[in-house]
Design an enzyme around this catalytic site. Structure first.
Site, PDB file in Angstrom:
ATOM      1  N   SER A 322     -16.544   9.493   5.023  1.00  0.00           N
ATOM      2  CA  SER A 322     -15.207   9.526   4.947  1.00  0.00           C
ATOM      3  C   SER A 322     -14.458  10.927   4.824  1.00  0.00           C
ATOM      4  O   SER A 322     -15.359  11.706   4.847  1.00  0.00           O
ATOM      5  CB  SER A 322     -14.882   8.978   3.299  1.00  0.00           C
ATOM      6  OG  SER A 322     -15.117   9.942   2.300  1.00  0.00           O
ATOM      7  N   ASP A 323     -13.223  10.805   5.270  1.00  0.00           N
ATOM      8  CA  ASP A 323     -12.584  12.201   5.269  1.00  0.00           C
ATOM      9  C   ASP A 323     -12.416  12.563   3.404  1.00  0.00           C
ATOM     10  O   ASP A 323     -12.463  11.602   2.774  1.00  0.00           O
ATOM     11  CB  ASP A 323     -11.258  12.231   5.679  1.00  0.00           C
ATOM     12  CG  ASP A 323     -10.791  13.693   6.248  1.00  0.00           C
ATOM     13  OD1 ASP A 323     -11.221  14.433   5.453  1.00  0.00           O
ATOM     14  OD2 ASP A 323     -10.011  13.832   7.171  1.00  0.00           O
ATOM     15  N   LEU A 324     -11.947  13.598   3.114  1.00  0.00           N
ATOM     16  CA  LEU A 324     -11.857  14.078   1.748  1.00  0.00           C
ATOM     17  C   LEU A 324     -11.016  13.106   0.820  1.00  0.00           C
ATOM     18  O   LEU A 324      -9.779  13.000   1.221  1.00  0.00           O
ATOM     19  CB  LEU A 324     -11.793  15.427   1.691  1.00  0.00           C
ATOM     20  CG  LEU A 324     -11.623  15.835   0.120  1.00  0.00           C
ATOM     21  CD1 LEU A 324     -13.021  15.915  -0.488  1.00  0.00           C
ATOM     22  CD2 LEU A 324     -11.107  17.375   0.048  1.00  0.00           C
ATOM     23  N   ASN A 325     -11.449  12.199   0.083  1.00  0.00           N
ATOM     24  CA  ASN A 325     -10.627  11.729  -0.997  1.00  0.00           C
ATOM     25  C   ASN A 325     -10.240  10.416  -0.378  1.00  0.00           C
ATOM     26  O   ASN A 325      -9.362   9.594  -0.758  1.00  0.00           O
ATOM     27  CB  ASN A 325      -9.554  12.059  -1.559  1.00  0.00           C
ATOM     28  CG  ASN A 325     -10.255  13.050  -2.635  1.00  0.00           C
ATOM     29  OD1 ASN A 325     -11.112  13.375  -3.165  1.00  0.00           O
ATOM     30  ND2 ASN A 325      -9.426  14.341  -2.821  1.00  0.00           N
ATOM     31  N   SER A 326     -10.672   9.864   0.956  1.00  0.00           N
ATOM     32  CA  SER A 326      -9.883   8.725   1.680  1.00  0.00           C
ATOM     33  C   SER A 326     -10.453   7.603   1.099  1.00  0.00           C
ATOM     34  O   SER A 326      -9.582   6.621   1.176  1.00  0.00           O
ATOM     35  CB  SER A 326     -10.227   8.698   3.128  1.00  0.00           C
ATOM     36  OG  SER A 326     -11.594   8.612   3.467  1.00  0.00           O
TER      37      SER A 326
END
Length: 797
Positions: A322-326
C-alpha cells in the site's frame, strides 16, 4: 574454511558474520526454512507452518523505520520503539529507516551518514534475528526515485528530468548506482520508478513522473527495473524495485493530489497501464497502490487491478504494498469501509499484500481474521510473497552489510560524475535567438540573478535528504567553476520564489547593467523546510496564510491553481530585460510553468527541471558550450491552464482553437533545440510478415558546425480503427550522437505491441489497415512521413 567479515555494530561490539546461515551450523538440527540449500518454496512452506497468526500479520506490516534506532556518537543501537514493535507486533518490515528530511526531523546532526546507516541496519537485523522466536530478518524499504533518500548519497535529477534525456541506457546505469548505494547501507527495496502518467501539470507530483507519454514512461520504467534489480537481487548491490503508483494517479480532478479519477476501462488499459505492464514483464518484484479511486473503486481495494490485471493478465510474481496509510484511507478518505477491520479485509482480499504504515493491517487485520472476514489462506498468500523476497535476497543466510563498504561506495567520484552526466543530458534548450548560446568563456563580466541561482535545496526536488556543505553545485558555483578568476561575476538573488517582502530588484538591475551578459535562474521549488506542516502521509500541508512564505510551490501536496511564475519573478525578469543586456533564462522547477512572456521576449531559455547535486556544473557546461544540449520535453508546456489537458496524444477529433488563443501548447512534447542542425532523409519502410515486424530506416546527418545529439522520434497514426485513437502516438525513439558533418543510418523495428489497440471487445488487437508513420525531432516537428499497410488482423491475447 569459512570466510568471515569483521565489523562493528551497535555500541561498538565486534562480531563475525558467516556466509553460512547465521543460525546454528549443525545441518542435522536446522529447521528446513534455515537450510540455504533447500528450495525457496519448501522453505516458505516450512516457515509458514511454524508461525502464529500474529507472527504472520507482523510480517506484512511495515511501520515507519526512522524511530527504530538511536544514534550515540559514532555508534548506533536499536531503540526501545523497535524492541516494543518487534515484541508486540512481530514486525517483519520497516519503511524509510534511513530517510532524513524535515518531516522525519532527521538532520545532518541527528541523522546517519552511510557508515552509520549500515551500522543501524545491522543493529536492527541482529536484534531481530537473535531476539525473536523464529529469527526472521527484517525487510527494509527505502525511498529511491532519484537517489537513495538518505544522508550522504548521490542526488540525481528528478524523474521528469531523467525522462527528458530520452536515454534509457543512461537511466539504467543511474538506477544501478542508486541500487548499490541503497543496498550497501542495508536497504533491500527501493521505492521507484514512479510510472504515473502525468496529464495534469497542476498536480504537485509531476516532478516524480516521467511525463505525459506511456511509451516513454515504459522505456524509462524498464530501465529502472533492470538497473535496480540487476540479474540477481542476491548480488549484494541490487534491490527490489517498487513501481508507483497503481494506477491512474497522475491525472486527478482539478490537480488535487490523491483525488478521484474518472476514466473508462479502455482508456485505463490503453494509456495508464502499459507502462506498469512493461515493468512487470521486465521482472519487477514489487508494486505500490495509489491513493486515488478509479470510477469509484479505491485502488487499494481494487480486485480488478490487483488480481485480474496484475496477476492473471501480467503474471506478476512479486508483492503489492500500500501507499502510506492508504488502507486506513479506505475508511477515513474514501468512506467505503465502516471500520478498520473492514478496511483491512477489503485490501488484503483484493490482493494487497503488505501495509505501509503498520496500522492498516496489524490489529485491524487480526480483528478481521477473528471476525471471519479474511481466511488464513489469503493471509498465507500475502505473507509468502514477502518471505519469498527475503529468501531470494539471502537475508536468512546473511542479513548484514559492511559499514566500510558503505563508506567507500556511497557518493564516490564515479557516481558524482554520473549525476553530472544525467543532468547534462536532461537539459532542454527551449529558445536560442540569434545563437546567443553558447556564451564565450572569455566574457569579462556576467550577472547571475534569481532565487534559484544559488539555492541548494531548490535545485534538488522532493524526496531529498539534507545535504552537507559543498555536496551540491548551484548554478552560481558552476559558473564560477567554469570561468575561474578571469571573469567578474555579479550575483544578486533578486527575489524569492513566492515571498515578495524581501525582493531586491533594483540591485539586480544594477548588477545586470554592469555586466556583459545575464544568467537569470528562476522557476519553482519542492524544498521542504522545518516550518512546513505535514499530514500523516508526509505530503506537505499548504498554508496560504502563512506570514513568511517558503519557496515550496511543488512537491507532494503542493497542487497549483495556476502555472504562473510565483512571487516577483516575472517582475524581476522584466526589469532585467529592460537593461538591454543579453539575457539567458535558466529554469529550475518541478512542473511546466507559464513561460509566455519569456518565450516572446527572452532571447535564450534553458529548462533544467530539478537537476540534482551536479546541476550547477551541468548547466554551466551547456551555457558555455562544453556540452551541446539535446534534452527533450517529456511533458507539454501549456500557454494557459484553460487549455488543460494539453498532452500531445489526445484522441480524435482534433482540437480546435479557443476564442482567446489556439489549442496548441507553447512547447510540445518531444521538443528541444541544439547548437547544431540535423537533416532527415530517405525514409524506408519494409514489412516483414514472417517475423511480424515493420523495419524502418532513415538517414540522419549533422549539417551544422558543432558535434551534437539528436533524439529521433517515431510517431504513429491509425488511419482508421475500430475505436477512437490518438492523432499521433510515439512508438520508438533513439538518442543519436553525430559529429559535425557525420551521417548515420538509423533503424527501428516496429513490433505488434507498438500497433496494438484495446478493441471494443476489451481485447488487445493489431487491426488490419493503413498506418501513417511520422519521423521527426518532436511531436510537432515531423520531417518525414509515409504509410504502410497491415493486411491481417491479429488478436494478441
Amino acid at each position: 574454511m569459512i570466510k568471515r567479515i569483521q565489523f562493528a555494530i551497535g555500541l561498538g561490539l565486534a562480531f563475525s558474520i558467516s556466509h553460512l546461515p547465521v543460525f546454528a551450523q549443525n545441518k542435522s538440527t536446522l529447521p528446513l526454512y534455515k537450510n540455504a540449500k533447500a528450495p525457496v518454496e519448501s522453505r516458505i512452506k516450512d516457515l509458514l507452518s511454524r508461525m502464529t497468526v500474529e507472527e504472520k500479520v507482523g510480517q506484512i506490516s511495515m511501520p515507519l523505520g526512522w524511530p527504530m534506532y538511536n544514534k550515540n556518537g559514532n555508534e548506533v543501537e536499536v531503540s526501545e520503539t523497535f524492541k516494543k514493535s518487534l515484541k508486540e507486533s512481530y514486525t517483519g518490515m520497516l519503511w524509510a529507516t534511513l530517510r532524513a528530511d524535515p518531516w522525519t526531523k532527521k538532520t545532518l546532526a541527528n541523522g546517519l551518514n552511510p557508515e552509520l546507516a549500515a551500522k543501524a541496519t545491522n543493529a536492527i537485523q541482529k536484534y531481530a534475528v537473535e531476539n525473536t522466536r523464529l529469527g526472521i530478518p527484517i525487510l527494509l524499504s527505502e525511498e529511491a526515485p532519484h537517489g537513495h533518500m538518505a544522508i550522504g548519497t548521490t542526488v540525481f535529477p528528478t524523474s521528469i528530468g531523467q525522462s527528458s534525456t530520452f536515454n534509457p541506457e543512461l537511466i539504467e546505469k543511474m538506477a544501478r548506482a542508486i541500487a548499490e548505494e541503497t543496498r550497501v547501507q542495508g536497504g533491500h527495496v527501493g521505492y521507484g520508478p514512479v510510472l504515473d502518467l502525468a496529464r495534469e501539470p497542476r498536480w504537485s507530483r509531476v516532478e516524480e513522473t516521467y511525463g505525459e507519454d506511456h511509451v516513454l514512461i515504459s522505456r524509462m520504467g524498464e530501465a529502472m527495473v533492470r538497473g535496480m534489480q540487476g540479474k540477481s537481487i542476491n548480488s549484494g548491490v541490487n534491490v527490489v524495485a517498487t513501481l508507483k503508483h497503481l494506477a491512474a494517479y497522475g491525472a486527478p480532478e482539478g490537480g488535487h493530489n490523491g483525488s478521484s479519477i474518472n476514466l473508462g476501462l479502455r482508456t485505463l488499459h490503453q494509456f495508464y497501464l502499459p507502462q506498469f505492464k512493461a515493468a512487470v514483464k521486465a521482472g519487477v518484484l514489487s508494486v505500490m497502490t495509489s491513493y486515488n479511486s478509479i470510477d469509484g473503486v479505491p485502488c487499494s481495494s481494487n480486485e480488478m487491478l490487483l488480481k485480474d490485471v496484475l496477476i492473471k493478465d501480467w503474471d506478476f510474481k512479486g508483492f503489492v504494498v500500500s501507499d502510506l496509510n492508504s488502507i486506513s484511507g479506505l475508511k477515513s478518505n474514501h468512506h467505503v469501509a465502516g471500520t478498520a477491520a473492514e478496511a483491512a479485509a477489503m485490501a488484503i482480499n483484493a490482493g494487497l499484500d503488505a501495509d505501509l504504515s503498520g496500522i492498516g493491517y496489524g490489529k485491524a487485520l487480526l480483528d478481521a481474521i477473528k471476525q471471519g472476514k479474511v481466511s488464513i489462506k489469503v493471509l498465507d498468500s500475502a505473507v509468502s510473497k514477502v518471505l519469498r523476497i527475503k529468501f531470494r535476497m539471502g537475508l536468512f543466510e546473511n542479513p548484514y552489510v559492511d559499514p566500510q563498504v558503505a563508506k567507500q561506495k556511497v557518493r564516490n567520484e564515479e557516481k558524482i560524475g554520473l549525476a553530472r552526466e544525467v543532468a547534462r543530458e536532461s537539459i532542454i534548450l527551449l529558445k536560442n535567438q540569434n545563437q546567443l548560446l553558447p556564451l564565450s568563456k572569455k566574457i569579462k563580466s556576467i550577472a547571475v540573478i534569481g532565487p534559484n541561482a544559488d539555492n541548494v535545496y531548490n535545485q534538488l526536488g522532493d524526496y531529498t535528504a539534507p545535504q552537507a556543505a559543498g555536496n551540491v553545485i548551484t548554478v552560481l558555483q558552476g559558473i564560477k567553476n567554469k570561468l575561474g578568476e578571469t571573469t567578474q561575476i555579479n550575483y544578486v538573488k533578486g527575489c524569492a520564489i513566492r515571498d515578495t517582502l524581501s525582493s531586491e530588484i533594483e540591485n539586480a538591475v544594477m548588477a545586470a547593467k554592469k555586466s556583459d551578459a545575464v544568467v537569470m535562474v528562476l522557476g519553482g521549488s519542492s524544498a521542504r523546510d522545518f516550518k512546513t506542516e505535514y499530514i500523516e502521509t508526509g505530503a506537505a500541508k499548504v498554508n496560504a496564510k502563512a506570514e513568511a512564505l517558503s519557496d515550496m510551490e511543488s512537491g507532494e501536496g503542493y497542487d497549483r491553481a495556476t502555472l504562473d511564475l510565483m512571487g516577483d519573478q516575472v517582475k524581476l525578469l522584466k526589469a532585467v530585460m529592460k537593461t538591454g543586456k543579453p539575457v539567458v533564462l535558466v529554469l529550475i522547477k518541478g512542473r511546466p510553468l507559464n513561460l509566455n512572456w519569456a518565450a516572446e521576449n527572452v532571447p535564450a531559455i534553458l529548462d533544467a527541471w530539478y537537476p540534482g547535486q551536479e546541476g550547477g556544473n551541468a548547466i554551466a557546461d551547456v551555457l558555455f558550450g562544453d556540452y551541446n544540449p539535446a534534452g527533450r520535453l517529456s511533458i507539454s508546456v501549456p500557454k494557459s491552464v484553460g487549455q488543460l489537458p494539453v498532452y500531445y496524444n489526445a484522441r480524435y477529433p482534433e482540437k480546435h482553437d479557443y476564442i482567446e488563443m489556439d489549442a496548441k501548447p507553447l512547447y510540445p512534447f518531444g521538443y528541444g533545440l541544439s547548437y547544431t542542425t540535423f537533416a532527415y532523409q530517405n525514409l524506408q519502410i519494409a514489412t516483414n510478415p514472417g517475423q511480424k515486424t515493420v523495419n524502418v530506416k532513415i538517414d540522419l546527418k549533422n549539417t551544422g558546425s558543432t558535434d551534437g545529439e539528436e533524439v529521433v522520434q517515431l510517431y504513429l497514426r491509425h488511419q482508421q480503427s475500430s475505436v477512437v485513437m490518438p492523432v499521433k502516438q510515439l512508438i520508438k525513439f533513439k538518442r543519436v550522437a553525430l559529429k559535425s558533418g557525420e551521417q548515420k543510418t538509423i533503424t527501428f523495428s516496429i513490433n505488434p505491441s507498438d500497433l496494438e489497440i484495446y478493441n471494443q471487445k476489451m481485447q488487445w488487437e493489431v487491426e488490419a489497415g493503413t498506418y501513417h508513420l511520422m519521423v521527426g525531432s518532436s511531436s510537432d516537428d515531423i520531417q518525414l512521413e509515409k504509410d504502410f499497410v497491415v493486411h491481417h488482423s491479429a488478436i494478441l491475447r
